[in-house]
Write an enzyme that holds these catalytic residues in place. Structure first.
Site, PDB file in Angstrom:
ATOM      1  N   CYS A 225       0.837  -1.207   0.000  1.00 47.13           N
ATOM      2  CA  CYS A 225       0.000   0.000   0.000  1.00 47.13           C
ATOM      3  C   CYS A 225       0.872   1.258   0.000  1.00 47.13           C
ATOM      4  CB  CYS A 225      -0.968  -0.065   1.171  1.00 47.13           C
ATOM      5  SG  CYS A 225      -2.365   1.043   1.011  1.00 47.13           S
TER       6      CYS A 225
ATOM      7  N   HIS B  31      -3.212  -5.599   1.299  1.00 48.94           N
ATOM      8  CA  HIS B  31      -2.666  -5.720   2.643  1.00 48.94           C
ATOM      9  C   HIS B  31      -2.576  -7.180   3.060  1.00 48.94           C
ATOM     10  CE1 HIS B  31      -2.911  -1.498   4.312  1.00 48.94           C
ATOM     11  NE2 HIS B  31      -3.642  -1.363   3.211  1.00 48.94           N
TER      12      HIS B  31
ATOM     13  N   GLU C 178      -1.057  -8.427   5.532  1.00 48.95           N
ATOM     14  CA  GLU C 178      -1.108  -8.600   6.989  1.00 48.95           C
ATOM     15  C   GLU C 178      -2.553  -8.631   7.495  1.00 48.95           C
ATOM     16  OE1 GLU C 178      -0.811  -5.890   5.469  1.00 48.95           O
ATOM     17  OE2 GLU C 178      -1.594  -4.188   6.602  1.00 48.95           O
TER      18      GLU C 178
END
Lengths: 237, 91, 741
Positions: A86, A203, A205
């Site tokens: 990002c 993302h 994570e």
């Protein structure tokens, strides 16, 4: 594998990456302050999502010129790997470590939603654990994720197999409807020519625990861990 | 010395924001607004003995940070100096 | 040096600053002399309705504020509730209504900024935002601009700062057209023994100003919030503050670091009335005094007067009382985060606020005087016209012949329709705590390092409160708590945002007084303390007030995050049950408004004991793993709840449901009433579920089964609604969004 998660003023996914790396994949991880040039004892640097410097001027513009980012070429030449998600991807492009640029979403609005990406290149340290054409589900959350590059750059990306992820349907079809931000060629993630720097808008994570809705993001980390060779170096491309 | 920098998307690059703004104007009765593109204006003061020095200094700033040269062109205007013709300005 | 000449202090000047003649007299009496211009400025801000709650305090005292889990009740910047394992939740809801009408983007953005600071000033890291918004007709282009501005502003500030927006609501009624409501709730987590308070303690302790520089933003924003709009509303634009979420994020990190390092004695954020508020409220809480030198304040404008410096509402600033001797440590932390941290004074004893500017004293006021604004007990009475409205019988209107079409209309009503258009502009997951995203009854967030989770919801219903303020407000509390229970959470505490018209009108003040009574009754019955909240009065334009709208935020606890529930049907062949009584009414319902354009009738009966038991039964069923879905019946009644359970999951899942054979069909489908929850139970667990319901001593019954791709509702043996899920989803998904395309 020793991870360093970079923190710029305004970064916020640093805590999330730190949590996933230490609690989920259980690897050594520390925070790296943006002014720090010493990346000696690290194997993989993560540039996380957020609004470094408020995205003021352009997303990633100021962070892309910070001391820690200036130390990255040397880190890479010593065999290190860099993953930018990002804002991290935006920073890598602004720093010239990846080609192209990220522009404002075509819909002109911020978008936070789940997306599917199809994997186009499984020969990078970040994707070695994946199958060609595999579809991953990961969330995006950005206002400036539309990838752009000029004709020559795109040709080069294709020629050197640098496009790693593209937005797709759940079945892996690359369609306009599956493209959340108008990115050129549905590009969601690319690597540099050496395959040592990955930039992606999604993302990973946020897709690392089933409680959070999915674990496809973990596959990138597993690829990284699997890329470690016995002597501590990485098998790259 | 007062300097103004106009930063614009390069001609070939699609300006989605500009298109949206042009549509909005159309909706308000300004159908004659065409070719609308949105850019940025940066104003600053620099220490310089001459306008040429000021221009060079700010040019460096543009190259280093103020403009993303993959996407953007810029034009520098030093207060009191002659405006260069467009073909001399655009990078 | 010379000061700019200060205006002569007169009664007219005081009036211009929002004070009444009586208040001006009181100030003179209290000081024993006329105030200086700067002192007058202090009083005008501190004694404004927004800061002092002059008209509302007498009523707010009636709300229950205590409970065994309450760590901090009203009186500080936010409330705090113990959730076990050494953790506490800090939360509050605030309004930013007037600024959002003037400048929607920045008004909403700075509203988010303000509530975030209220949370982290207590030492808590914000983990969730919820926004409760109300507008006029979305078909009106001016309203669309307001909606777009407000949602973009919230999106920009919340996303840049990095706090996920996980819930909220958007409702519409013509009464909000000139007075939109923007209420933002924030929830944060903190170790229960590390809560910080806004108290100035320790004589000689330095007072530090940290954060953004001060400019002329929002001077007299507090008094603007205390005034109704007239035709000149647009001209007030310059008083709106501009937000900087990037600096706020830095401020968060620096403040939390400073608090962790032991250098912070007390801390407060500068919100309404900026420095004036902090320099008086902080010492007021501890009975101390404060002395400040304004020329030390970091400024971004030239020539700011003491008056301006005290009243500026520039954003992203905090006032910290530090431990003497620790100044360097504090400054080092803020320097790392590239923020100003300047000592501007110290804590004193004696109870006075002494303000200097370039060495000259410009204000010397007993703090008690500033903190003790007059309290008003103005007259209030029920409006004469209310009786007639309540007397209307919705059943006097004809029943629709096509109930399926009626359901589609109600689902497409903007208040009920999908709000995805807004939610997808908010980051919903930063922090990776969000277990249940926007789209279910309540948001659920995990507490990392424990097995726990918290559930949060905000709810309000202006129409119901308009028709019956006491019961309507009680219903709002019940609904917010019920939504939390439907997620599997035990409701623990309440924050309330009271949005009303002008309290100088007896009928409005009556609405307020009654609403407070209703909230108090419901909170007592459900054992929910009100630990903080906000009052926004004067929400009217040219004499037309908004619907009286208390917005209730409830935070609840799940002891086991694995036991959460969501509202959509998960599998075919499951049994559907309706928990709760049959008492519903079309009075004040969304159906009555959407189909007939009327706001009238009476509300369904509320039995608080039944409400309590139904919520307990839902939680017990969820906790035992007996239900696969739970959904509260709210606006639109049972039919809408069932439709939503069919279409809001990842995969649509139909149902076949049979209601009782008697009564009006539209009332059965769309009647609204409290204490009603739809649940889905796996067929194999049916017996267990029935046993649990018997123990719970609540009215309940089986309704039908899940499965297929249609929504089928029957009364007795007659099928009254038979819709394909495609059309149901289409109506719901586009009802609001098509206005914003």
């Amino acid at each position: 594998m020793r991870f360093g998660v970079v923190v710029f003023p305004g970064t916020w996914s640093d805590c999330d990456f730190h949590y996933v790396i230490s609690e989920v994949i259980r690897q050594p991880v520390k925070y790296v302050w943006h002014r720090d040039r010493n990346l000696d004892d690290l194997d993989c640097i993560v540039l996380p999502g957020g609004f470094s410097y408020g995205d003021y001027l352009r997303a990633g513009a100021v962070a892309g010129r910070s001391p820690v980012v200036e130390a990255l070429p040397e880190f890479l030449s010593r065999g290190g790997l860099v993953l930018g998600s990002c804002n991290g991807f935006q920073i890598l492009c602004e720093a010239g470590l990846l080609p192209g640029a990220l522009m404002r979403n075509e819909c002109l609005q911020y978008r936070c939603q789940s997306t599917h990406v199809v994997v186009d290149n499984v020969e990078t340290p970040f994707t070695r654990a994946l199958r060609p054409g595999q579809v991953l589900q990961m969330p995006i959350s950005h206002g400036e994720g539309k990838y752009h590059a000029d004709i020559e750059t795109v040709r080069a990306l294709r020629a050197h197999n640098q496009i790693v992820f593209r937005y797709a349907t759940a079945e892996g079809k690359v369609t306009k409807a599956a493209n959340p931000n108008g990115s050129l060629d549905n590009i969601a993630g690319i690597v540099n020519a050496e395959g040592t720097v990955l930039g992606l808008m999604p993302h990973p994570e946020r897709a690392a625990e089933s409680a959070m809705g999915g674990t496809d993001g973990l596959l990138l980390f597993h690829s990284l861990l699997g890329s470690l060779v016995e002597d501590g170096t990485f098998s790259k491309r | 010395m007062k300097v103004r920098v106009l930063i614009r998307l390069k001609p070939g690059i699609m300006d989605v924001q500009g298109a949206a703004v042009q549509r909005a104007l159309g909706g308000l009765g300004f159908a004659d607004a065409r070719g609308l593109r949105v850019g940025k204006l940066i104003e600053l003061d620099v220490d310089a003995a001459t306008p040429a020095q000021a221009r060079n200094r700010v040019d460096e700033m543009c190259q280093r940070l103020l403009a993303n040269t993959i996407l953007e062109d810029y034009a520098i205007d030093v207060e009191g100096a002659e405006r260069l013709a467009p073909s001399e300005q655009v990078r | 040096m010379t000061h700019a000449v200060e205006p002569k202090v007169t009664l007219d000047l005081a009036r211009g600053l929002g004070l009444t003649a009586d208040e001006y007299d009181r100030i003179i009496e209290r000081l024993g002399r006329e105030p200086s211009y700067t002192e007058l400025g202090l009083f005008s801000a501190l004694w404004s309705e927004h800061c002092a709650y002059k008209h509302s305090k007498v009523f707010l005292r009636r709300l229950p504020q205590t409970g065994r889990r309450v760590l901090q009740g009203p009186g500080e910047n936010a409330g705090a509730i113990d959730i076990g394992d050494g953790w506490a939740v800090v939360f509050k809801i605030e309004s930013h209504n007037h600024p959002s009408f003037i400048e929607p983007f920045q008004g909403a953005a700075t509203g988010v900024g303000g509530i975030l600071r209220d949370i982290f000033t207590m030492g808590a890291r914000p983990i969730a935002l919820l926004d409760s918004l109300r507008f006029g007709d979305p078909a009106d282009p001016r309203t669309r601009r307001l909606i777009d501005g407000v949602v973009s502003g919230i999106s920009w500030y919340g996303n840049c700062f990095g706090c996920p927006t996980v819930g909220g609501e958007i409702a519409f009624a013509p009464e909000y057209a000139g007075n939109p409501l923007v209420n933002v709730m924030c929830v944060g987590l903190v170790r229960a023994d590390r809560i910080f308070r806004a108290r100035a303690e320790g004589v000689g302790n330095p007072v530090f100003y940290v954060g953004n520089k001060t400019g002329r933003d929002g001077i007299h924003g507090a008094t603007m919030a205390s005034a109704t709009f007239d035709e000149h509303a647009e001209e007030r634009r310059p008083t709106v503050q501009v937000g900087d979420p990037f600096t706020e994020k830095l401020l968060l990190e620096a403040c939390l670091e400073a608090m962790a390092s032991g250098v912070v004695v007390g801390i407060q954020d500068m919100g309404a009335a900026g420095l004036a508020c902090c320099t008086s409220e902080m010492p007021a809480r501890s009975g101390m005094g404060m002395a400040v030198e304004l020329s030390s304040v970091p400024q971004r404008e030239e020539g700011m007067t003491p008056y301006e410096l005290l009243l500026s509402e520039s954003q992203e600033r905090m006032l910290i009382v530090a431990a003497r001797g620790q100044e360097a440590a504090l400054q080092q932390i803020f320097a790392k985060w590239e923020l100003d941290a300047v000592s501007i004074g110290q804590v004193t004893d004696g109870g006075d606020l002494v303000v200097r500017h370039r060495g000259d004293q410009v204000a010397h006021v007993p703090i008690e005087a500033l903190a003790e604004a007059p309290m008003y007990e103005k007259p209030y009475a029920a409006p004469a016209w209310l009786r007639e409205r309540q007397a209307f019988d919705p059943l006097s209107l004809p029943e629709p012949s096509d109930l399926g079409a009626a359901l589609l209309d109600v689902l497409a009503s903007p208040t009920i329709a999908s709000k995805q258009w807004a939610f997808r502009q908010y980051d919903q997951q930063v922090g990776i705590n969000t277990l249940v995203l926007p789209g279910s009854d309540a948001a659920v967030l995990r507490v990392k390092g424990t097995r726990r989770a918290i559930a949060v919801s905000t709810d309000g219903n202006g129409r119901q409160v308009f028709l019956d303020p006491r019961r309507g407000a009680a219903l709002a509390v019940c609904e917010a708590a019920r939504n939390v229970s439907c997620a599997g959470g035990q409701p623990l505490g309440v924050t309330d945002c009271m949005n009303f018209g002008s309290p100088e009108r007896p009928d409005i003040l009556w609405q307020f007084a009654e609403a407070i009574e209703g909230i108090a009754e419901a909170c007592r019955a459900l054992e929910l303390p009100v630990v903080g909240g906000n009052v926004s009065l004067y929400n009217e334009t040219s004499g037309a007030a908004i619907l009286p709208t208390p917005v209730i935020g409830v935070v609840g606890l799940l002891e086991d995050a694995g036991q959460l529930a969501t509202q959509w049907f998960k599998g075919a062949g499951e049994r559907i049950a309706l928990l709760g009584p049959d008492a519903v009414s079309l009075g004040g319902s969304e159906y009555l408004w959407a189909r007939h354009g009327r706001l009238a009738g009476t509300l369904a009966a509320l039995d608080l004991e039944t409400e309590r038991r139904v919520q307990a039964a839902v939680r017990a069923a969820i906790g035992s793993g007996l239900v696969t879905a739970a959904h509260d019946c709210a606006e639109g009644g049972l039919a809408v709840a069932l439709a939503e359970s069919c279409i809001t999951g990842r995969e649509p899942m139909g149902c076949d449901v049979t209601l009782g054979a008697e009564g009006r069909r539209d009332q059965a489908l769309f009647g609204e009433g409290p204490s009603r929850v739809v649940v889905a139970v796996e067929a194999s667990r049916q017996r267990e579920f029935e046993a649990l319901m018997a123990e719970s001593a609540i009215p309940w019954r089986w309704l039908g089964t899940t499965g297929g791709d249609r929504l089928r509702l029957r009364m007795g043996s007659t099928t009254i609604v038979d819709l394909g899920l495609d059309s149901v989803e289409h109506a719901w998904r586009n009802g609001f969004e098509h206005h914003m395309a």
